[in-house]
Design a protein around this motif. Structure first.
Motif, PDB file in Angstrom:
ATOM      1  N   HIS A 248       3.578  -5.675 -23.988  1.00  0.00           N
ATOM      2  CA  HIS A 248       2.748  -6.447 -23.041  1.00  0.00           C
ATOM      3  C   HIS A 248       2.603  -7.904 -23.492  1.00  0.00           C
ATOM      4  CE1 HIS A 248       1.724  -3.427 -20.137  1.00  0.00           C
ATOM      5  NE2 HIS A 248       1.384  -2.563 -21.089  1.00  0.00           N
ATOM      6  N   GLU A 251       5.454 -10.062 -22.131  1.00  0.00           N
ATOM      7  CA  GLU A 251       5.531 -10.296 -20.686  1.00  0.00           C
ATOM      8  C   GLU A 251       5.062 -11.723 -20.392  1.00  0.00           C
ATOM      9  OE1 GLU A 251       4.618  -5.715 -19.204  1.00  0.00           O
ATOM     10  OE2 GLU A 251       2.978  -7.147 -19.438  1.00  0.00           O
ATOM     11  N   THR A 253       3.495 -12.810 -18.065  1.00  0.00           N
ATOM     12  CA  THR A 253       2.138 -12.808 -17.528  1.00  0.00           C
ATOM     13  C   THR A 253       1.145 -13.348 -18.557  1.00  0.00           C
ATOM     14  OG1 THR A 253       2.741 -10.840 -16.283  1.00  0.00           O
ATOM     15  CG2 THR A 253       0.393 -11.347 -16.452  1.00  0.00           C
ATOM     16  N   SER A 330      12.478  -9.192 -14.181  1.00  0.00           N
ATOM     17  CA  SER A 330      11.412  -8.342 -14.733  1.00  0.00           C
ATOM     18  C   SER A 330      10.187  -8.261 -13.844  1.00  0.00           C
ATOM     19  CB  SER A 330      10.997  -8.876 -16.111  1.00  0.00           C
ATOM     20  OG  SER A 330      12.107  -8.969 -16.987  1.00  0.00           O
ATOM     21  N   ARG A 332       7.735  -6.798 -11.173  1.00  0.00           N
ATOM     22  CA  ARG A 332       7.515  -5.463 -10.607  1.00  0.00           C
ATOM     23  C   ARG A 332       6.102  -5.365 -10.010  1.00  0.00           C
ATOM     24  NH1 ARG A 332       9.262  -0.681 -14.422  1.00  0.00           N
ATOM     25  NH2 ARG A 332       9.422   0.347 -12.389  1.00  0.00           N
ATOM     26  N   ARG A 333       5.934  -4.390  -9.137  1.00  0.00           N
ATOM     27  CA  ARG A 333       4.638  -4.139  -8.512  1.00  0.00           C
ATOM     28  C   ARG A 333       4.566  -2.679  -8.111  1.00  0.00           C
ATOM     29  NH1 ARG A 333       4.922  -7.957  -3.363  1.00  0.00           N
ATOM     30  NH2 ARG A 333       6.992  -8.663  -3.916  1.00  0.00           N
ATOM     31  N   SER A 342       5.492 -10.169 -14.151  1.00  0.00           N
ATOM     32  CA  SER A 342       6.426  -9.677 -15.162  1.00  0.00           C
ATOM     33  C   SER A 342       5.928  -8.369 -15.776  1.00  0.00           C
ATOM     34  CB  SER A 342       6.616 -10.736 -16.252  1.00  0.00           C
ATOM     35  OG  SER A 342       5.352 -11.120 -16.779  1.00  0.00           O
ATOM     36  N   ARG A 343       6.798  -7.384 -15.817  1.00  0.00           N
ATOM     37  CA  ARG A 343       6.445  -6.064 -16.346  1.00  0.00           C
ATOM     38  C   ARG A 343       7.665  -5.467 -17.062  1.00  0.00           C
ATOM     39  NH1 ARG A 343       2.197  -3.760 -13.371  1.00  0.00           N
ATOM     40  NH2 ARG A 343       2.192  -2.149 -14.992  1.00  0.00           N
ATOM     41  N   CYS A 433       2.698   2.835 -16.453  1.00  0.00           N
ATOM     42  CA  CYS A 433       2.116   1.662 -17.100  1.00  0.00           C
ATOM     43  C   CYS A 433       1.204   0.950 -16.106  1.00  0.00           C
ATOM     44  CB  CYS A 433       3.229   0.729 -17.572  1.00  0.00           C
ATOM     45  SG  CYS A 433       2.627  -0.853 -18.216  1.00  0.00           S
ATOM     46  N   SER A 435      -1.191  -2.338 -15.138  1.00  0.00           N
ATOM     47  CA  SER A 435      -1.458  -3.743 -15.461  1.00  0.00           C
ATOM     48  C   SER A 435      -1.798  -4.483 -14.174  1.00  0.00           C
ATOM     49  CB  SER A 435      -0.248  -4.368 -16.161  1.00  0.00           C
ATOM     50  OG  SER A 435      -0.569  -5.652 -16.681  1.00  0.00           O
ATOM     51  N   SER A 437      -0.210  -5.824 -11.721  1.00  0.00           N
ATOM     52  CA  SER A 437       0.455  -5.488 -10.461  1.00  0.00           C
ATOM     53  C   SER A 437       0.504  -3.979 -10.224  1.00  0.00           C
ATOM     54  CB  SER A 437       1.862  -6.096 -10.425  1.00  0.00           C
ATOM     55  OG  SER A 437       2.647  -5.616 -11.489  1.00  0.00           O
ATOM     56  N   THR A 442       7.601   3.533 -16.258  1.00  0.00           N
ATOM     57  CA  THR A 442       8.304   2.865 -17.358  1.00  0.00           C
ATOM     58  C   THR A 442       8.738   3.900 -18.381  1.00  0.00           C
ATOM     59  OG1 THR A 442       6.222   2.488 -18.523  1.00  0.00           O
ATOM     60  CG2 THR A 442       7.055   0.673 -17.182  1.00  0.00           C
TER      61      THR A 442
END
Length: 463
Positions: A248, A251, A253, A330, A332-333, A342-343, A433, A435, A437, A442
């Motif tokens: 994490h 990322e 983010t 990278s 994702r949602r 970013s994930r 996972c 976060s 979004s 994963t």
């Protein structure tokens, strides 16, 4: 899913107040979920989710709106409402969509919706019977089945127009053992970016028996001692520590905000020489894989750390603008209801040169964590606390008595530098996972590794 003229009208409306970039994400998803408790089906849900997300960039800021009403009039209304947050001037822009053909590297043979529900029920009953009949100490078994088929269309004001289809299936088995007033649990949850043919490639009874075996081993285990000691973490789901405590932080983010311990450290030594870490969304039919990310960029194999040196981050389009770096595929949602960011996809520590047997034999005393459980992490600092769901003491280079209640306590950067042996038996475990979004599938992975010194929490006290 939506006609090109409608998409063009929506993107034009989204840019009507001077936005720099506009994107539309259309999702049509079919879900099936079954829950079996105590040998009986407790719930069964099938449904369809359909909706549209609209995102606008203005400088380094973004606005996101979504709706499940996909009529032209409503989509233009939603786009204009989102654009109203921008106080710029309209720019005449010609939208010229070029459909991007993508190579499907995750072929699906048996679409889950073509399988009768009775066949899925029979599958989870097989898993239930295998776990329940494993041993008389198994007092409770729960089995969850899910599959989903997600069709997406992504288009943007840069002319991108691309479609993708994602199909996933998974079964999670949890067993509880009861003996001498104690209750302990074991679980396993195999899954893949694959259709129902996944169950021709695995034996679901083997996974169910393994969940029951973990529960039985732990219900008879002594309490774990505490203190700093070497810890050998086995492959597959052992990779959850890297995912949570380090992944994490890699990322964009958090890197773009400067809140990650890895921000500004590209090219620096952040781990021991034996550590190479990768995020790879291209692994065929892996649980976390996709052909494209949720901004329409092809997924890639991204080397994050190579021989201990920080090589890269996982980057989405917006955070890439903030960082001055390109997207790494990278983004994702969970669904159209979330703006992407970013994930991780399939994140793992790469194979080393040692065998698992060599790692155990070279450890005079320590803890062997065969399976890891859940935990908590401070993403800003990397401080973590993870439960060991199945553990054993290592004595004189051999796996000895089982112990329960162990926790591993440390920080991501600290652990990366303390890894001194890496095995050659890379394996993956599947998880969800959560976060910014939403919740996404994963893979976590690693070969067997040894952390030469880490704090172990246990109720037996110091040794």
């Amino acid at each position: 899913m939506l006609s090109r003229p409608i998409i063009e009208d929506v993107l034009t409306a989204a840019l009507s107040t001077g936005g720099d970039f506009a994107e539309i994400f259309v999702e049509d998803r079919f879900n099936t979920g079954l829950l079996l408790v105590g040998g009986k089906i407790e719930s069964g849900i099938s449904g369809r989710d359909y909706g549209v997300g609209i995102r606008i960039f203005y400088g380094l800021n973004s606005i996101y709106a979504y709706t499940n009403d996909s009529t032209r009039e409503n989509l233009i209304k939603v786009a204009k409402e989102a654009a109203a947050a921008i106080k710029g001037s309209s720019i005449n822009q010609v939208l010229d969509f070029t459909k991007t053909e993508i190579e499907n590297i995750h072929p699906i043979k048996v679409i889950p919706s073509n399988i009768e529900k009775s066949q899925k029920v029979e599958l989870i009953k097989r898993a239930y019977n295998a776990a329940k009949n494993f041993d008389e100490v198994i007092s409770q078994v729960t089995v969850r089945y899910l599959d989903n088929e997600q069709n997406v269309l992504i288009a943007n004001s840069e002319g991108l127009y691309v479609e993708d289809k994602r199909t996933r299936t998974r079964t999670a088995i949890s067993a509880v053992a009861s003996a001498n007033g104690e209750m302990q649990s074991g679980s396993y949850g195999p899954g893949a970016h694959m259709g129902f043919e996944f169950y021709d490639k695995i034996n679901i009874e083997d996974y169910a028996k393994e969940a029951a075996r973990i529960a039985k081993a732990m219900v008879y285990a002594d309490l774990c001692p505490s203190g700093k000691m070497p810890v050998v973490i086995d492959n597959e789901f052992g990779g959850v520590i890297f995912h949570e405590a380090c992944g994490h932080g890699l990322e964009a983010t958090s890197v773009a905000k400067g809140t990650s311990v890895f921000a500004g450290k590209l090219g620096e030594k952040v781990a021991s020489d034996v550590v190479t870490a990768v995020d790879d969304g291209t692994i065929p039919n892996a649980w976390g894989s996709q052909n494209i990310d949720d901004e329409g960029t092809k997924t890639k194999k991204n080397v994050l750390i190579e021989n201990g040196v920080l090589k890269g981050y996982m980057i989405d389009k917006l955070n890439g603008l903030k960082m001055g770096m390109p997207s790494t595929g990278s983004s994702r949602r969970q669904s159209y209801k979330y703006a992407p960011t970013s994930r991780m996809t399939n994140t793992y520590i790469a194979n080393g040169s040692s065998t698992k047997e060599e790692i155990i034999a070279n450890t005079e005393y320590g803890l062997y964590a065969k399976y890891m459980g859940g935990g908590s992490v401070n993403p800003a600092t990397g401080d973590f606390n993870f439960a060991v769901s199945e553990g054993y003491i290592i004595r004189n280079g051999k796996i000895a008595e089982p112990v329960r209640g162990a926790t591993l306590i440390g920080t991501g950067l600290e652990v990366l530098k303390e890894i001194d042996m890496v095995g050659n038996n890379l394996g993956f475990g599947q998880g969800m996972c959560g976060s910014l979004s939403g919740s996404i599938p994963t893979d976590v992975g690693q070969p067997t590794i040894r952390v030469k010194s880490i704090t172990v929490g246990g109720r037996k006290g110091g040794q």
